[in-house]
Write a protein that holds these residues in place. Structure first.
Motif, short mmCIF file in Angstrom:
data_model
loop_
_atom_site.label_atom_id
_atom_site.label_comp_id
_atom_site.label_asym_id
_atom_site.label_seq_id
_atom_site.Cartn_x
_atom_site.Cartn_y
_atom_site.Cartn_z
N LYS A 175 0.83 -1.21 0.00
CA LYS A 175 0.00 0.00 0.00
C LYS A 175 0.87 1.26 0.00
O LYS A 175 0.52 2.27 -0.63
N THR A 176 2.01 1.18 0.72
CA THR A 176 2.88 2.35 0.82
C THR A 176 3.52 2.70 -0.53
O THR A 176 3.72 3.87 -0.85
N THR A 177 3.81 1.66 -1.31
CA THR A 177 4.61 1.89 -2.52
C THR A 177 3.82 1.65 -3.81
O THR A 177 4.41 1.44 -4.86
N ASN A 220 2.01 9.61 4.64
CA ASN A 220 1.58 8.24 4.36
C ASN A 220 0.65 7.76 5.48
O ASN A 220 0.54 8.39 6.53
N GLY A 221 0.02 6.63 5.25
CA GLY A 221 -0.86 6.03 6.26
C GLY A 221 -2.30 6.38 5.99
O GLY A 221 -2.59 7.34 5.28
N VAL A 276 6.26 8.19 4.56
CA VAL A 276 6.57 6.93 3.86
C VAL A 276 7.79 6.27 4.51
O VAL A 276 7.80 5.06 4.76
N SER A 319 6.83 4.65 7.79
CA SER A 319 6.02 3.44 7.55
C SER A 319 6.90 2.28 7.11
O SER A 319 6.77 1.16 7.61
N GLN A 360 7.47 -1.31 8.91
CA GLN A 360 7.21 -2.56 8.17
C GLN A 360 8.47 -3.43 8.13
O GLN A 360 8.41 -4.65 8.31
#
Lengths: 296, 92
Positions: free
Chosen positions: A89-91, A258-259, A266, A269, A273
């Motif tokens: 989702k982040t990237t 992000n989030g 980012v 996050s 992760q």
């Protein structure tokens, strides 16, 4: 918090829990449980996996050791997959794709995570299948096992239903800008997903300990587990590499919000992760190592 | 923890309280049982029969000897340190 601490004890090796689990539960009932207590338990579990006292080995027979290792790898995989979903989702947005094309290291790291996630998923299915089939067969005669086997199915159906609700909620929102309500829905969905995943893992573990299973199936499951653990190590390393490369080559992206609530960056996050992935990969490697020793 | 057990058998919670009283440091359950498992593995302590879910531990002869040796070393270091401080303060 106390209940969470008791669940954290599940991170400890089976032999350790059989020897000290009741005492630790009794201690937790008399202790004020704080976040630091949980961190202490997680750290203790990691140490116990890598510096297990030799005298504890005799507390668990070979078959149970292999059962514990197989279900331990599944638990690690689920935690890892949650962090991996976060990575996806982040990237997922276009600027990250562009950056991956412009900077080969980013591209290689990203593709490695994707390829290894396929390898890991296939290995999980391949290892689980010879255990699922006898479980379903035995569940016809054993009501207790039937309940344990049906719990993951129910949890999966609940999760699918919640995902449907999330999609409906997303479509009912106007515009494409992320809203606070949408973010809260996403967080609730994620927490519910983790809950369903925990039910799946615990029920699968309980089923595995309650059913008769051939040594060959357990050895095969552990062989697949080794592959899963190796894929997890590879993905964790690739994620760490991606995080470093993003901070060096595309720092503007690393610093972007992000989030679900846009409350973090980012870079932060990816760091979280990466840490979760490294911990899950380390635990999976430790548990497969003990399972391999039990399998001889 | 060995010092705590020097006065007699104790279970985990009692060890935690005693270590906190002795050192001001609160042991988390993970740290406590990790240490207990290693001390037990080295034969420095042993578990007694469980009382409900609480199991008391006591020092073994090897544990007493190891504790005595450690404390004597600490005593020597402490005495030397204090002597040197006294000399330094007297001379200067």
């Amino acid at each position: 918090m106390r209940r969470l601490a008791r669940y954290t004890l599940l991170l400890y090796p089976l032999a350790f829990r059989r020897r000290y689990g009741d005492e630790m539960c009794a201690l937790l009932e008399r202790t004020r449980v704080r976040p630091m207590t949980l961190l202490d338990l997680v750290r203790g579990a990691l140490v116990a996996h890598y510096r297990a006292p030799a005298a504890l080995a005799g507390l668990v027979d070979g078959a149970d050791r292999m059962r514990a290792s197989a279900s331990g790898v599944l638990a690690c995989w689920v935690v890892f997959a949650a962090a991996g979903f976060g990575f996806y989702k982040t990237t997922e947005d276009a600027p990250f794709t562009t950056a991956a094309h412009a900077h080969p290291l980013l591209g290689v790291a990203h593709v490695s995570v994707q390829a290894l996630s396929v390898v890991g998923s296939v290995a999980v299915l391949a290892g689980a299948l010879p255990l699922i089939l006898p479980a379903l067969k035995q569940a016809r005669r054993d009501p207790g096992l039937r309940l344990r086997v049906s719990l993951p199915v129910i949890a999966a159906l609940v999760f699918v239903g919640l995902t449907g609700l999330l999609v409906v909620a997303a479509h009912s929102e106007h515009g494409h800008r992320p809203s606070t309500a949408g973010g809260l829905w996403f967080i609730a969905w994620g927490l519910a997903g983790l809950g369903c995943a925990a039910v799946c893992v615990l029920a699968a573990r309980a089923s595995l300990f309650a059913m008769a299973v051939s040594r060959g199936s357990l050895v095969w499951a552990l062989a697949c587990g080794r592959l899963v653990a190796a894929a997890m190590v590879g993905m964790a390393l690739a994620t760490v590499l991606y995080t470093v490369a993003l901070n060096v080559d595309a720092s503007h992206l690393a610093g972007s919000p992000n989030g679900p609530l846009q409350a973090t960056s980012v870079g932060a996050s990816l760091l979280v992760q990466g840490v979760v992935m490294v911990l899950a990969a380390a635990l999976a490697t430790g548990t497969t190592r003990r399972g391999r020793r039990a399998a001889g | 923890m060995l010092t705590s057990l020097a006065e007699g058998p104790k279970h985990g919670y009692a060890i935690t309280l005693d270590v906190e009283r002795l050192s001001g440091m609160r042991l988390g359950p993970g740290t406590l049982y990790g240490a207990l498992s290693r001390l037990e593995d080295k034969g420095l302590i042993e578990a007694l029969p469980a009382d409900a879910r609480r199991r008391p531990y006591r020092l073994t002869a090897a544990g007493s000897a190891a504790l005595r040796e450690q404390l004597q070393t600490l005593e020597r270091v402490a005495r030397s340190g204090l002597d040197r401080l006294r000399v330094a303060e007297a001379t200067g």
